[in-house]
Write a protein that holds these residues in place. Structure first.
Motif, PDB file in Angstrom:
ATOM      1  N   THR A 188      10.554-107.851  31.468  1.00 32.06           N
ATOM      2  CA  THR A 188      10.185-108.324  30.138  1.00 32.06           C
ATOM      3  C   THR A 188      10.946-109.618  29.885  1.00 32.06           C
ATOM      4  O   THR A 188      12.146-109.658  30.100  1.00 32.06           O
ATOM      5  CB  THR A 188      10.621-107.352  29.025  1.00 32.06           C
ATOM      6  OG1 THR A 188      11.119-106.197  29.608  1.00 32.06           O
ATOM      7  CG2 THR A 188       9.551-107.071  28.057  1.00 32.06           C
ATOM      8  N   PHE A 189      10.274-110.610  29.399  1.00 31.01           N
ATOM      9  CA  PHE A 189      10.878-111.928  29.193  1.00 31.01           C
ATOM     10  C   PHE A 189      11.549-112.368  30.491  1.00 31.01           C
ATOM     11  O   PHE A 189      10.889-112.445  31.508  1.00 31.01           O
ATOM     12  CB  PHE A 189      11.867-111.901  28.025  1.00 31.01           C
ATOM     13  CG  PHE A 189      11.165-111.747  26.709  1.00 31.01           C
ATOM     14  CD1 PHE A 189      11.077-112.813  25.833  1.00 31.01           C
ATOM     15  CD2 PHE A 189      10.568-110.556  26.352  1.00 31.01           C
ATOM     16  CE1 PHE A 189      10.418-112.691  24.642  1.00 31.01           C
ATOM     17  CE2 PHE A 189       9.910-110.425  25.154  1.00 31.01           C
ATOM     18  CZ  PHE A 189       9.837-111.497  24.293  1.00 31.01           C
ATOM     19  N   GLN A 234      17.648-103.878  30.074  1.00 29.21           N
ATOM     20  CA  GLN A 234      17.488-103.900  28.615  1.00 29.21           C
ATOM     21  C   GLN A 234      17.780-102.516  28.018  1.00 29.21           C
ATOM     22  O   GLN A 234      18.489-102.387  27.020  1.00 29.21           O
ATOM     23  CB  GLN A 234      16.055-104.291  28.321  1.00 29.21           C
ATOM     24  CG  GLN A 234      15.767-104.609  26.873  1.00 29.21           C
ATOM     25  CD  GLN A 234      14.320-104.991  26.706  1.00 29.21           C
ATOM     26  OE1 GLN A 234      13.889-106.034  27.183  1.00 29.21           O
ATOM     27  NE2 GLN A 234      13.562-104.148  26.064  1.00 29.21           N
ATOM     28  N   GLY A 292       1.183-109.538  30.199  1.00 26.98           N
ATOM     29  CA  GLY A 292       2.228-108.839  29.461  1.00 26.98           C
ATOM     30  C   GLY A 292       2.727-107.581  30.121  1.00 26.98           C
ATOM     31  O   GLY A 292       3.271-106.703  29.460  1.00 26.98           O
TER      32      GLY A 292
END
Lengths: 161, 321
Positions: A102-103, A110, A90
């Motif tokens: 992230t993702f 983002q 993560g």
């Protein structure tokens, strides 16, 4: 299980995935190895569990970790030591650009998108957020193996389901 | 009551024993009678007292009695998966003022200039339940929104599902016969859990932040599903109990050894000094140097200090006038 002993006996460096473990100075790892089935001419995965010396408990459940074989066994169980955490779970870094991901997008992009709309103070901020693992044993119980409750002893069983 | 041949034979052997020797029979009676198992003796020491000769076929019953006293198994009550204990919701929904208008009317000038009665009728209290639910969802998502128009980010989605789950949990307690609601609730809980699991692998810090802000508890699923059975549970509990007894015995033994350390060191020091003196008197090179003696003295001093810290009973009491 002749095939299983090959992993721990052979290679001096191994890549394993961390699994929940109760030990205080060691972590448990799941190491995958592909074994050829000569009848089907196909490879099938086989797993072996290895304990590695990790006094600071830097490994979290799900981390991909490089393990080094110890010259001598520490205990009957502990045969390896943690060299470094290769992929922390993560907390992904893009190997090409070196940016955090992230993702399927960069954290920067983002944040830039949020800036355009006008950010709210309620949003999650990476700079202000505490490091990974601050909720361990409080609200995030992934560091321990859970079990189905089999005895009602009147006490609060934290890890029972 | 049917008896196996082997058992009858064994009983006959016992009777012969009793006839042959009076002392042996007395011993047997004492050892095998169930009344000899005193509760206080068992509870305090927690250890089995082994005395005299024992025969396996008679001690079995005694053993069973003792086990039932120490290890008790109670089947846990089934907790439905839709309850907050299982779903991991540690708190309820955020409070919503029911006199407030629905979000759609909030900014309208007509509503603001309307009379008190009109405002009261248009309040959430007199609106449909769907409106009230939406107000609760809005209050929940407000805690985690990135920006004003954010309604598709992961945290907002999880907050939304959390609000729906908590609302349905309240609903199912009021109307336990509503099976459709229960089925929906189970589905959403599982869906949210799956998404949380995914979020953990993709963005661990955000996952932890969500747990904190929405007050959720995340328990991973067990690696293997074990059916709850009496025999299996008793075996696990017995293993646990044995571990406990082992630890207790080891600790007692360690304490007993530690208590002998000071006396041993004192006697060691005195004998060493005596040997050195004797060797000096005979003109032989002493087998212990000053360093060896000092080392023993140092360890003795440290031991005594440690003992005083643990049990400060040697302190001089001050007289109070």
């Amino acid at each position: 299980m002749a095939a299983k002993a090959v992993v721990s006996r052979g290679a001096s460096l191994l890549l394993g995935t961390c699994v929940p473990c109760v030990k205080t100075n060691a972590s448990k790892f799941k190491v995958r190895r592909l074994v050829l089935d000569t009848y089907l001419h196909m490879y099938f995965p086989e797993y072996e569990y290895i304990y590695a010396h990790d006094p600071q408990k830097i490994c979290k459940t799900g981390d991909s970790v490089l393990l080094k074989k110890l010259p001598e066994k520490l205990t009957t169980l502990i045969t390896h030591e943690v060299d470094r955490v290769v992929y922390p779970l993560g907390d992904v870094t893009d190997p090409v650009t070196g940016k955090k991901v992230t993702f399927n997008h960069y954290r920067e992009s983002q944040d830039a998108e949020t800036e355009l709309y006008g950010p709210l103070p309620t949003r999650f901020q990476y700079d202000k957020a505490p490091p990974r693992g601050w909720q361990e044993d409080k609200k995030d119980l992934t560091h321990r193996e859970t079990y189905i409750k089999y005895n009602d002893d009147g006490k609060d069983q934290k890890y029972a389901i | 009551m049917s008896m196996s041949l082997r058992r009858v034979q064994s009983l006959n052997i016992l009777q012969n024993f009793q006839l042959s020797s009076r002392d042996v029979s007395r011993n047997l009676k004492r050892d095998f009678s169930l009344l000899s198992v005193s509760g206080t003796e068992l509870g305090q020491s927690g250890l089995l007292s082994v005395t005299g000769h024992r025969s396996p076929f008679r001690t079995y019953y005694k053993h069973e009695v003792e086990v039932s006293k120490r290890i008790q198994w109670k089947r846990p009550e089934r907790v439905p998966c839709i309850l907050p204990e299982k779903s991991g919701d540690l708190s309820g929904l955020p409070e919503v003022d029911l006199n407030e208008p629905p979000p759609l009317f909030k900014d309208s000038t007509e509503f603001q200039t309307a009379s008190e009665t009109v405002k009261r009728i248009f309040g959430l209290k007199f609106q449909t339940s769907a409106e009230r639910r939406q107000a609760k969802i809005d209050a929940m998502t407000k805690q985690v929104k990135r920006h004003k128009l954010d309604n598709k980010s992961v945290e907002v989605k999880i907050a939304k599902w959390t609000a729906i789950i908590r609302n349905l949990q309240e609903h199912t307690t009021k109307f336990p016969q509503d099976r459709n609601a229960k089925a929906d609730l189970k589905e959403i809980i599982e869906f949210r859990k799956k998404r949380m699991k995914l979020l953990r692998t993709l963005d661990y810090r955000r996952f932890e932040w969500i747990l904190e802000t929405l007050d959720l508890l995340f328990k991973p699923a067990p690696s293997s599903h074990e059916r709850v059975e009496r025999k299996k549970s008793m075996r696990w509990l017995t293993a646990e109990y044995i571990e406990k007894v082992k630890e207790q015995k080891l600790n007692e033994y360690k304490e007993a050894l530690n208590s002998q350390k000071i006396g041993f060191l004192k006697s060691k020091l005195s004998t060493m000094e005596a040997i050195v003196e004797e060797e000096k008197a005979f003109g032989v090179i002493p087998s212990f140097t000053e360093e060896d003696l000092n080392q023993v003295k140092e360890t003795l001093r440290l031991k005594i200090e440690e003992e005083e810290k643990m049990h400060p009973s040697h302190q001089v009491e001050k007289e109070v006038y």
